[in-house]
Design a protein around this motif. Structure first.
Motif, PDB file in Angstrom:
ATOM      1  N   TYR A   1      34.249  33.015  16.334  1.00  0.00           N
ATOM      2  CA  TYR A   1      34.971  32.326  17.393  1.00  0.00           C
ATOM      3  C   TYR A   1      34.960  30.845  17.036  1.00  0.00           C
ATOM      4  O   TYR A   1      33.903  30.291  16.751  1.00  0.00           O
ATOM      5  CB  TYR A   1      34.297  32.521  18.752  1.00  0.00           C
ATOM      6  N   HIS A   2      36.121  30.223  17.049  1.00  0.00           N
ATOM      7  CA  HIS A   2      36.143  28.823  16.666  1.00  0.00           C
ATOM      8  C   HIS A   2      36.606  27.968  17.824  1.00  0.00           C
ATOM      9  O   HIS A   2      37.620  28.249  18.459  1.00  0.00           O
ATOM     10  CB  HIS A   2      37.049  28.602  15.464  1.00  0.00           C
ATOM     11  N   ALA A   3      35.844  26.921  18.075  1.00  0.00           N
ATOM     12  CA  ALA A   3      36.267  25.864  18.984  1.00  0.00           C
ATOM     13  C   ALA A   3      36.906  26.371  20.277  1.00  0.00           C
ATOM     14  O   ALA A   3      38.063  26.113  20.577  1.00  0.00           O
ATOM     15  CB  ALA A   3      37.247  24.940  18.270  1.00  0.00           C
ATOM     16  N   TRP A   4      36.157  27.132  21.029  1.00  0.00           N
ATOM     17  CA  TRP A   4      36.642  27.518  22.340  1.00  0.00           C
ATOM     18  C   TRP A   4      36.629  26.314  23.258  1.00  0.00           C
ATOM     19  O   TRP A   4      35.666  25.588  23.310  1.00  0.00           O
ATOM     20  CB  TRP A   4      35.789  28.631  22.915  1.00  0.00           C
ATOM     21  N   ARG A   5      37.739  26.114  23.941  1.00  0.00           N
ATOM     22  CA  ARG A   5      37.839  24.932  24.782  1.00  0.00           C
ATOM     23  C   ARG A   5      38.304  25.284  26.178  1.00  0.00           C
ATOM     24  O   ARG A   5      38.911  26.329  26.396  1.00  0.00           O
ATOM     25  CB  ARG A   5      38.884  23.962  24.197  1.00  0.00           C
ATOM     26  N   PHE A   6      38.105  24.373  27.080  1.00  0.00           N
ATOM     27  CA  PHE A   6      38.670  24.554  28.424  1.00  0.00           C
ATOM     28  C   PHE A   6      40.182  24.424  28.350  1.00  0.00           C
ATOM     29  O   PHE A   6      40.703  23.635  27.585  1.00  0.00           O
ATOM     30  CB  PHE A   6      38.139  23.473  29.378  1.00  0.00           C
TER      31      PHE A   6
ATOM     32  N   ASN B   1      23.875  38.892  19.547  1.00  0.00           N
ATOM     33  CA  ASN B   1      24.383  37.599  19.994  1.00  0.00           C
ATOM     34  C   ASN B   1      25.439  37.825  21.076  1.00  0.00           C
ATOM     35  O   ASN B   1      26.193  38.786  21.024  1.00  0.00           O
ATOM     36  CB  ASN B   1      25.014  36.851  18.816  1.00  0.00           C
ATOM     37  N   VAL B   2      25.487  36.946  22.054  1.00  0.00           N
ATOM     38  CA  VAL B   2      26.494  37.048  23.123  1.00  0.00           C
ATOM     39  C   VAL B   2      27.248  35.743  23.218  1.00  0.00           C
ATOM     40  O   VAL B   2      26.670  34.653  23.103  1.00  0.00           O
ATOM     41  CB  VAL B   2      25.874  37.189  24.534  1.00  0.00           C
TER      42      VAL B   2
ATOM     43  N   SER C   1      33.225  23.011  24.386  1.00  0.00           N
ATOM     44  CA  SER C   1      33.141  24.457  24.418  1.00  0.00           C
ATOM     45  C   SER C   1      33.161  24.949  25.859  1.00  0.00           C
ATOM     46  O   SER C   1      32.474  24.419  26.718  1.00  0.00           O
ATOM     47  CB  SER C   1      31.866  24.914  23.740  1.00  0.00           C
ATOM     48  N   SER C   2      33.971  25.956  26.116  1.00  0.00           N
ATOM     49  CA  SER C   2      33.965  26.560  27.442  1.00  0.00           C
ATOM     50  C   SER C   2      33.144  27.834  27.405  1.00  0.00           C
ATOM     51  O   SER C   2      33.219  28.666  28.286  1.00  0.00           O
ATOM     52  CB  SER C   2      35.382  26.877  27.882  1.00  0.00           C
ATOM     53  N   ALA C   3      32.390  27.981  26.329  1.00  0.00           N
ATOM     54  CA  ALA C   3      31.601  29.199  26.176  1.00  0.00           C
ATOM     55  C   ALA C   3      30.119  28.910  26.393  1.00  0.00           C
ATOM     56  O   ALA C   3      29.667  27.781  26.239  1.00  0.00           O
ATOM     57  CB  ALA C   3      31.815  29.763  24.785  1.00  0.00           C
ATOM     58  N   LEU C   4      29.395  29.941  26.775  1.00  0.00           N
ATOM     59  CA  LEU C   4      27.942  29.892  26.716  1.00  0.00           C
ATOM     60  C   LEU C   4      27.540  30.865  25.616  1.00  0.00           C
ATOM     61  O   LEU C   4      28.126  31.948  25.499  1.00  0.00           O
ATOM     62  CB  LEU C   4      27.313  30.327  28.037  1.00  0.00           C
ATOM     63  N   VAL C   5      26.558  30.473  24.806  1.00  0.00           N
ATOM     64  CA  VAL C   5      26.104  31.371  23.748  1.00  0.00           C
ATOM     65  C   VAL C   5      24.635  31.714  23.952  1.00  0.00           C
ATOM     66  O   VAL C   5      23.880  30.920  24.509  1.00  0.00           O
ATOM     67  CB  VAL C   5      26.294  30.751  22.339  1.00  0.00           C
ATOM     68  N   GLY C   6      24.260  32.893  23.517  1.00  0.00           N
ATOM     69  CA  GLY C   6      22.862  33.302  23.646  1.00  0.00           C
ATOM     70  C   GLY C   6      22.623  34.612  22.928  1.00  0.00           C
ATOM     71  O   GLY C   6      23.464  35.058  22.136  1.00  0.00           O
ATOM     72  N   PHE C   7      21.473  35.193  23.209  1.00  0.00           N
ATOM     73  CA  PHE C   7      21.107  36.478  22.609  1.00  0.00           C
ATOM     74  C   PHE C   7      20.671  37.398  23.734  1.00  0.00           C
ATOM     75  O   PHE C   7      19.973  36.962  24.633  1.00  0.00           O
ATOM     76  CB  PHE C   7      19.969  36.286  21.606  1.00  0.00           C
ATOM     77  N   GLU C   8      21.128  38.629  23.705  1.00  0.00           N
ATOM     78  CA  GLU C   8      20.734  39.562  24.766  1.00  0.00           C
ATOM     79  C   GLU C   8      19.934  40.714  24.192  1.00  0.00           C
ATOM     80  O   GLU C   8      20.101  41.087  23.035  1.00  0.00           O
ATOM     81  CB  GLU C   8      21.962  40.083  25.506  1.00  0.00           C
ATOM     82  N   ASN C   9      19.062  41.271  25.006  1.00  0.00           N
ATOM     83  CA  ASN C   9      18.242  42.403  24.602  1.00  0.00           C
ATOM     84  C   ASN C   9      17.736  43.076  25.870  1.00  0.00           C
ATOM     85  O   ASN C   9      16.725  42.697  26.423  1.00  0.00           O
ATOM     86  CB  ASN C   9      17.066  41.907  23.741  1.00  0.00           C
ATOM     87  N   HIS C  10      18.508  44.035  26.359  1.00  0.00           N
ATOM     88  CA  HIS C  10      18.121  44.688  27.615  1.00  0.00           C
ATOM     89  C   HIS C  10      18.518  46.150  27.628  1.00  0.00           C
ATOM     90  O   HIS C  10      19.558  46.531  27.081  1.00  0.00           O
ATOM     91  CB  HIS C  10      18.742  43.954  28.817  1.00  0.00           C
TER      92      HIS C  10
ATOM     93  N   LEU D   1      28.977  30.498  17.524  1.00  0.00           N
ATOM     94  CA  LEU D   1      30.406  30.848  17.631  1.00  0.00           C
ATOM     95  C   LEU D   1      30.959  31.232  16.262  1.00  0.00           C
ATOM     96  O   LEU D   1      31.639  32.232  16.093  1.00  0.00           O
ATOM     97  CB  LEU D   1      31.209  29.664  18.186  1.00  0.00           C
ATOM     98  N   LYS D   2      30.617  30.425  15.270  1.00  0.00           N
ATOM     99  CA  LYS D   2      31.135  30.655  13.922  1.00  0.00           C
ATOM    100  C   LYS D   2      30.641  31.980  13.367  1.00  0.00           C
ATOM    101  O   LYS D   2      31.391  32.720  12.751  1.00  0.00           O
ATOM    102  CB  LYS D   2      30.676  29.513  13.010  1.00  0.00           C
ATOM    103  N   LYS D   3      29.372  32.257  13.621  1.00  0.00           N
ATOM    104  CA  LYS D   3      28.769  33.490  13.151  1.00  0.00           C
ATOM    105  C   LYS D   3      29.542  34.700  13.648  1.00  0.00           C
ATOM    106  O   LYS D   3      29.676  35.692  12.960  1.00  0.00           O
ATOM    107  CB  LYS D   3      27.336  33.533  13.698  1.00  0.00           C
ATOM    108  N   GLN D   4      30.048  34.604  14.859  1.00  0.00           N
ATOM    109  CA  GLN D   4      30.791  35.727  15.425  1.00  0.00           C
ATOM    110  C   GLN D   4      32.308  35.494  15.328  1.00  0.00           C
ATOM    111  O   GLN D   4      33.085  36.133  16.032  1.00  0.00           O
ATOM    112  CB  GLN D   4      30.384  35.954  16.890  1.00  0.00           C
TER     113      GLN D   4
END
Lengths: 267, 432
Positions: free
Chosen positions: A262-267, A134-135, A161-170, A257-260
């Motif tokens: 991180y809570h409530a990232w905001r601008f 997860n990223v 949220s000021s974050a982008l979430v996703g999954f990486e595999n490279h 976010l919660k899984k990793q």
């Protein structure tokens, strides 16, 4: 009315990439914006590319990537001009690597990139681990903030949220040239190369990233940014998109976010 | 020799211990310890048992069901058979099974060992021991975070097949172009199974191998069964689907085209073992493996589990469930290690048909991802009326059961770890 060009849907479609197209399409439709999806598969006509207002290209396995690169080189001039001209686009994983100067395979073979952006990718070899997981990245670009003001008044959406979430595999590690801005700063995960905390790239209205998941469903503000850029470029005026109920989108976003932790990232 | 005996005794001892104390670790831990002491435990114990035939089953989907089908056929043919526990399909799981069925002297008094192996474990196993029969079912995209890309696995399988002797037999799926390619240059005897009738003319979105594994040109398909399986040929290099020896069965104990493949693979395997079994009789009373179309009665209602762990198995589960006129479904998405941590594959599933469901209850620790997938697929009206998200799995199942009309079946589509949780809830007391 928007024409969305999907580059190589048959070949460059590995990690649920078509989800990104579905998101762009539905979010336009729900707002009454007409959409046409152009599937630009192997051997597509260059004119079909020229008419596109928004471009998308996903990742693939090495074998597919080689087939695509032969075809894409024939169309590189037009694509380069469009990107430099500010045609918005989202380029994931293998497509992101294509925009750069070269990709060095694990066995040392160099595959030439389109050279549109000053970046390169190297695979350090099969004994080095792939970058998988997860990223979460933090975005500073104010364009992503498009709805924040309104949101305070609106009870239906939570776009803080000021974050982008996703999954990486490279396997490849990407390094940006000095003049290039990353898409975001890595808060969790590896990003471009696992070292310099950068993730992705931003150039005019084009975005390259390793985030799949796919990226747009859980980051609807990113989808809307692409739609807005495309409309503004096409109609040459500032455009305000109407609000949609994104509570489910942000629950899925928050779940990552919660899984990793991180809570409530905001601008 | 000492090392072998030590690894055998200790492994056996740990197996007995974990069994006595119900530690639930008996399917991998004994093998793990034996391998720690003796890395070449597999060739050691198998060379002591020359009369034991080894059948290895590999493939993304259908390993457990096929193993169980083969077991049923061979036992009907009067053979003594054992297999490794489902899910315990890494080397440690295989060694644990060998330990479990061996005597303390290392003798295995069985005719056949049916071993399902993980995609990455197949090459490791073949390095250690050449199986008598190798069943190659299929390769689909599955847990790209764990297995890597299907091309990489296919390459490894091809090398493994290259190591086999002429005395081995490869039983491969003719309709999967990569299986033909993988077995192509092997010295082993090759036999193929496939389907005789194909329902589809168009490929699924998740189709993987639409390009020729030999020459990378686009493959031509005259028809598809599902995903990239079908009647294929390459216009560029001339390779084509091998002619299958078995392409129909007098009986199909489980529904779905994918289970037709599993059934054909099992029949061909039993034939190649020289057994003339009446498949119809043998498979009449076949009980599905855990969670594979398994029916469990809960509160006087029928619950049927369809393990749905990757785009292909999800598509096939849906096409079976959606045959009911207005089905009630509970879909459970987890991202634990056995499920794969990457849930992006749900976007490769074809979900249009879900517009016609009566009720869809969604659960699992990535429930919102799955709900989002549906939000962008079915009409907003259908989504608002039919879809319920319930993070707590027991509540989700209760909700689905309460909305399920009498006499109908609740179709549960869980990922692997979710399937185990669902079984625990519906077979245990938690829900009753």
């Amino acid at each position: 009315m928007l024409t969305i060009g999907w580059l190589y849907p048959q070949l460059m479609n590995t990690y649920g990439d078509r989800g990104n197209i579905m998101i762009l399409q539905r979010r336009c439709e729900w707002r009454g914006i007409g959409v046409e999806i152009k599937n630009l598969d192997l051997g597509f006509k260059i004119d079909d590319l020229r008419v596109c207002d928004l471009l998308f290209m996903g990742g693939a396995q090495d074998r597919q990537q080689k087939i695509v690169s032969e075809d894409l080189f024939k169309k590189a001039d037009v694509l380069t001009r469009m990107i430099k001209d500010g045609t918005p686009g989202l380029y994931i994983c293998g497509a992101y690597q294509f925009l750069g100067k070269y990709y060095k395979e694990a066995n040392g073979t160099i595959i030439k990139g389109l050279g549109i952006l000053d970046l390169y990718t190297e695979n350090p070899g099969t004994n080095k681990p792939r970058l998988i997981g997860n990223v979460i990245i933090e975005i500073q670009d104010l364009r992503f903030k498009m709805y924040e003001e309104k949101n305070h008044k609106s009870s239906i959406v939570n776009r803080k949220s000021s974050a982008l979430v996703g999954f990486e595999n490279h396997g490849g590690r990407t390094y940006l040239g000095k003049g290039l801005k990353p898409l975001g700063k890595v808060l969790h995960g590896f990003g471009n190369n696992g070292k310099d905390k950068t993730e992705g790239v931003m150039y005019k209205n084009s975005f390259g990233t390793y985030l799949h998941g796919p990226i747009l469903p859980k980051n609807p503000n990113f989808a809307d940014l692409l739609i807005k850029c495309a409309l503004e470029k096409k109609y040459k005026k500032s455009i305000e998109l109407s609000l949609l109920d994104d509570s489910l989108e942000y629950r899925a976003h928050q779940a990552v976010l919660k899984k990793q932790n991180y809570h409530a990232w905001r601008f | 020799m000492m090392r072998f005996l030590l690894s055998l005794f200790l492994g056996k001892f740990i197996y007995i211990l974990s069994n006595w104390f119900h530690l639930g670790t008996g399917s991998t831990w004994p093998g793990h310890v034996s391998l720690m002491i003796n890395l070449s435990f597999i060739p050691f114990i198998l060379s002591k048992n020359p009369n034991l035939s080894i059948i290895v089953i590999a493939g993304t989907n259908g390993k457990t069901t096929t193993a169980k089908l083969i077991q049923t056929l061979l036992e009907k043919g009067g053979k003594n058979v054992f297999r490794n526990k489902e899910g315990a399909n890494l080397l440690n799981g295989i060694v644990s099974a060998l330990l479990r069925y061996s005597t303390i002297q290392g003798r295995i008094n069985y005719d056949y060992a049916i071993l399902e192996v993980d995609e990455n474990t197949l090459p490791l196993f073949v390095d250690e021991w050449k199986p008598n029969t190798l069943v190659l079912l299929n390769l689909f995209r599955d847990q790209l975070d764990r297995y890597g890309e299907t091309d990489t696995i296919a390459q490894k399988w091809k090398s493994a097949c290259g190591l086999l002797n002429p005395s081995s037999t490869i039983i491969a799926n003719a309709d999967d172009p990569q299986m033909a390619w993988v077995s192509d240059h092997s010295k082993a005897k090759k036999l193929f199974f496939g389907l005789s009738s194909f329902p589809k003319q168009v490929a699924h979105h998740a189709a993987d191998s639409l390009y020729c594994p030999y020459c990378s040109s686009k493959l031509s398909f005259s028809s598809f069964s599902f995903s990239h399986l079908g009647k294929w040929h390459c216009r560029s290099c001339g390779k084509k689907r091998p002619e299958p020896t078995v392409s129909h069965s007098p009986i199909y104990p489980l529904e779905g085209a994918y289970n037709a493949y599993n059934t054909h693979a099992a029949i061909l395997t039993s034939q190649s073992c020289g057994l003339l079994v009446d498949a119809k009789k043998a498979l009449l009373l076949f009980h599905p493996a855990f969670g594979r179309q398994e029916v469990i009665v809960v509160k006087e209602k029928k619950v049927q589990l369809f393990l749905s762990k990757n785009p292909t198995s999800f598509n096939e589960s849906l096409s079976t469930a959606m045959q009911a006129p207005l089905p009630t479904l509970c879909m459970v998405l987890n991202d634990q290690i056995p499920d794969g941590r990457d849930v992006s594959w749900i976007w490769d599933v074809d979900m249009e048909s879900l517009d016609h469901a009566r009720t869809i209850v969604i659960s699992g620790n990535r429930a919102y991802d799955l709900a989002l997938r549906l939000k962008y697929e079915i009409t907003p009206k259908a989504f608002a009326q039919k879809v319920f998200v319930e993070l707590d799995l027991s509540n989700a199942l209760l909700k689905a059961l309460s909305l399920l009309p009498d006499q109908e079946t609740l179709f549960v589509l869980p990922t692997y770890s979710a399937m185990l949780e669902v079984r625990k809830i519906v077979t245990g007391r938690k829900i009753l």
